[in-house]
Design a protein around this motif. Structure first.
Motif, PDB file in Angstrom:
ATOM      1  N   ASN A  84       9.946 -18.102  -9.402  1.00  0.00           N
ATOM      2  CA  ASN A  84       9.154 -16.900  -9.145  1.00  0.00           C
ATOM      3  C   ASN A  84       7.676 -17.196  -8.884  1.00  0.00           C
ATOM      4  N   LYS A  85       7.377 -18.397  -8.430  1.00  0.00           N
ATOM      5  CA  LYS A  85       5.996 -18.769  -8.114  1.00  0.00           C
ATOM      6  C   LYS A  85       5.787 -18.616  -6.614  1.00  0.00           C
ATOM      7  N   HIS A  86       4.974 -17.622  -6.253  1.00  0.00           N
ATOM      8  CA  HIS A  86       4.726 -17.281  -4.848  1.00  0.00           C
ATOM      9  C   HIS A  86       3.312 -17.698  -4.456  1.00  0.00           C
ATOM     10  N   SER A  87       3.156 -18.126  -3.213  1.00  0.00           N
ATOM     11  CA  SER A  87       1.841 -18.509  -2.712  1.00  0.00           C
ATOM     12  C   SER A  87       0.896 -17.316  -2.728  1.00  0.00           C
ATOM     13  N   ILE A  88      -0.353 -17.568  -3.075  1.00  0.00           N
ATOM     14  CA  ILE A  88      -1.383 -16.527  -3.031  1.00  0.00           C
ATOM     15  C   ILE A  88      -1.596 -16.085  -1.579  1.00  0.00           C
ATOM     16  N   LEU A  89      -1.066 -16.856  -0.625  1.00  0.00           N
ATOM     17  CA  LEU A  89      -1.172 -16.489   0.786  1.00  0.00           C
ATOM     18  C   LEU A  89       0.141 -15.943   1.355  1.00  0.00           C
ATOM     19  N   SER A  90       1.106 -15.641   0.469  1.00  0.00           N
ATOM     20  CA  SER A  90       2.361 -15.025   0.926  1.00  0.00           C
ATOM     21  C   SER A  90       2.072 -13.580   1.332  1.00  0.00           C
ATOM     22  N   ASP A  91       3.008 -12.975   2.067  1.00  0.00           N
ATOM     23  CA  ASP A  91       2.803 -11.600   2.542  1.00  0.00           C
ATOM     24  C   ASP A  91       2.489 -10.635   1.399  1.00  0.00           C
ATOM     25  N   ILE A  92       3.284 -10.701   0.331  1.00  0.00           N
ATOM     26  CA  ILE A  92       3.086  -9.755  -0.776  1.00  0.00           C
ATOM     27  C   ILE A  92       1.746 -10.018  -1.472  1.00  0.00           C
ATOM     28  N   ALA A  93       1.364 -11.274  -1.628  1.00  0.00           N
ATOM     29  CA  ALA A  93       0.088 -11.580  -2.286  1.00  0.00           C
ATOM     30  C   ALA A  93      -1.088 -11.121  -1.438  1.00  0.00           C
ATOM     31  N   LEU A  94      -1.027 -11.361  -0.124  1.00  0.00           N
ATOM     32  CA  LEU A  94      -2.123 -10.931   0.754  1.00  0.00           C
ATOM     33  C   LEU A  94      -2.300  -9.411   0.706  1.00  0.00           C
ATOM     34  N   ALA A  95      -1.213  -8.686   0.481  1.00  0.00           N
ATOM     35  CA  ALA A  95      -1.288  -7.225   0.424  1.00  0.00           C
ATOM     36  C   ALA A  95      -2.058  -6.747  -0.805  1.00  0.00           C
ATOM     37  N   VAL A  96      -1.985  -7.494  -1.910  1.00  0.00           N
ATOM     38  CA  VAL A  96      -2.550  -6.994  -3.172  1.00  0.00           C
ATOM     39  C   VAL A  96      -3.713  -7.818  -3.717  1.00  0.00           C
ATOM     40  N   VAL A  97      -3.981  -8.997  -3.159  1.00  0.00           N
ATOM     41  CA  VAL A  97      -5.047  -9.851  -3.699  1.00  0.00           C
ATOM     42  C   VAL A  97      -6.384  -9.117  -3.663  1.00  0.00           C
ATOM     43  N   GLY A  98      -7.113  -9.223  -4.766  1.00  0.00           N
ATOM     44  CA  GLY A  98      -8.423  -8.586  -4.854  1.00  0.00           C
ATOM     45  C   GLY A  98      -8.392  -7.162  -5.372  1.00  0.00           C
ATOM     46  N   TYR A  99      -7.200  -6.570  -5.426  1.00  0.00           N
ATOM     47  CA  TYR A  99      -7.064  -5.228  -6.000  1.00  0.00           C
ATOM     48  C   TYR A  99      -6.831  -5.345  -7.498  1.00  0.00           C
ATOM     49  N   LYS A 100      -6.921  -4.204  -8.206  1.00  0.00           N
ATOM     50  CA  LYS A 100      -6.786  -4.252  -9.663  1.00  0.00           C
ATOM     51  C   LYS A 100      -5.710  -3.290 -10.158  1.00  0.00           C
ATOM     52  N   VAL A 101      -5.386  -3.413 -11.438  1.00  0.00           N
ATOM     53  CA  VAL A 101      -4.373  -2.568 -12.069  1.00  0.00           C
ATOM     54  C   VAL A 101      -4.682  -1.094 -11.784  1.00  0.00           C
ATOM     55  N   GLY A 102      -3.651  -0.368 -11.382  1.00  0.00           N
ATOM     56  CA  GLY A 102      -3.801   1.054 -11.092  1.00  0.00           C
ATOM     57  C   GLY A 102      -3.982   1.348  -9.612  1.00  0.00           C
ATOM     58  N   ASP A 103      -4.386   0.338  -8.834  1.00  0.00           N
ATOM     59  CA  ASP A 103      -4.569   0.541  -7.399  1.00  0.00           C
ATOM     60  C   ASP A 103      -3.212   0.700  -6.715  1.00  0.00           C
ATOM     61  N   ILE A 104      -3.179   1.567  -5.714  1.00  0.00           N
ATOM     62  CA  ILE A 104      -1.982   1.757  -4.890  1.00  0.00           C
ATOM     63  C   ILE A 104      -2.392   1.457  -3.454  1.00  0.00           C
ATOM     64  N   ILE A 105      -1.672   0.540  -2.834  1.00  0.00           N
ATOM     65  CA  ILE A 105      -2.036   0.044  -1.509  1.00  0.00           C
ATOM     66  C   ILE A 105      -0.931   0.382  -0.523  1.00  0.00           C
ATOM     67  N   ASP A 106      -1.294   0.984   0.597  1.00  0.00           N
ATOM     68  CA  ASP A 106      -0.364   1.156   1.708  1.00  0.00           C
ATOM     69  C   ASP A 106      -0.564  -0.055   2.604  1.00  0.00           C
ATOM     70  N   TRP A 107       0.495  -0.865   2.771  1.00  0.00           N
ATOM     71  CA  TRP A 107       0.329  -2.132   3.485  1.00  0.00           C
ATOM     72  C   TRP A 107       1.289  -2.254   4.658  1.00  0.00           C
ATOM     73  N   PRO A 108       0.804  -2.724   5.814  1.00  0.00           N
ATOM     74  CA  PRO A 108       1.646  -2.868   7.008  1.00  0.00           C
ATOM     75  C   PRO A 108       2.430  -4.181   7.026  1.00  0.00           C
ATOM     76  N   PHE A 109       3.462  -4.288   6.191  1.00  0.00           N
ATOM     77  CA  PHE A 109       4.299  -5.485   6.193  1.00  0.00           C
ATOM     78  C   PHE A 109       5.004  -5.602   7.534  1.00  0.00           C
ATOM     79  N   ARG A 110       5.471  -6.813   7.849  1.00  0.00           N
ATOM     80  CA  ARG A 110       6.179  -7.024   9.126  1.00  0.00           C
ATOM     81  C   ARG A 110       7.367  -6.076   9.282  1.00  0.00           C
ATOM     82  N   GLU A 111       8.062  -5.810   8.160  1.00  0.00           N
ATOM     83  CA  GLU A 111       9.245  -4.955   8.237  1.00  0.00           C
ATOM     84  C   GLU A 111       8.905  -3.468   8.082  1.00  0.00           C
TER      85      GLU A 111
END
Length: 126
Positions: A84-111
């Motif tokens: 369960n160790k994912h790169s900080i540069l993986s799609d899911i990590a790039l979507a949430v990096v720099g955000y904090k607990v409680g934040d909700i992000i709408d992210w344009p994933f490839r799918e």
């Protein structure tokens, strides 16, 4: 909801490098470029403990696909998906990096667009 992400200079530079190498979709590239423009850069010791960054165990709730999952975000050289160790540069990590607990992000994933909530962030020592 944060109106900007908070990242270390190392993470900021790694994201810029990922963009330069065209490792993300066009939509993600637009979004990340915009986020980096407004990003607050801090020293690692000044990064709030509830902020998503490298070497943190992060619980995310995907409101679009209706599931919750825990991720361990690590440097790209330490990735072990079976553990369960994912790169900080993986799609899911790039979507949430720099955000904090409680934040909700709408992210344009490839799918497609997904709504991701940051439920918990913990320090992780691997």
């Amino acid at each position: 909801m944060s109106n900007h992400i908070t990242v270390t200079t190392g993470i900021y530079d790694a994201i810029k490098d990922t963009l330069r190498r065209k490792k993300v979709s066009l939509e993600e590239e637009k979004r990340l470029t915009e986020e980096l423009r407004k990003a607050k850069q801090v020293l690692r010791r000044d990064l709030p403990t509830d902020t998503v960054t490298v070497n943190r165990k992060v619980t995310l709730k995907d409101h679009t696909l209706d599931f919750e999952h825990e991720y361990i975000f690590v440097p790209s050289t330490k990735v072990k998906l079976k553990k369960n160790k994912h790169s900080i540069l993986s799609d899911i990590a790039l979507a949430v990096v720099g955000y904090k607990v409680g934040d909700i992000i709408d992210w344009p994933f490839r799918e497609g667009e997904r709504k991701i909530e940051i439920v918990k962030v913990e320090a992780w020592e691997g």
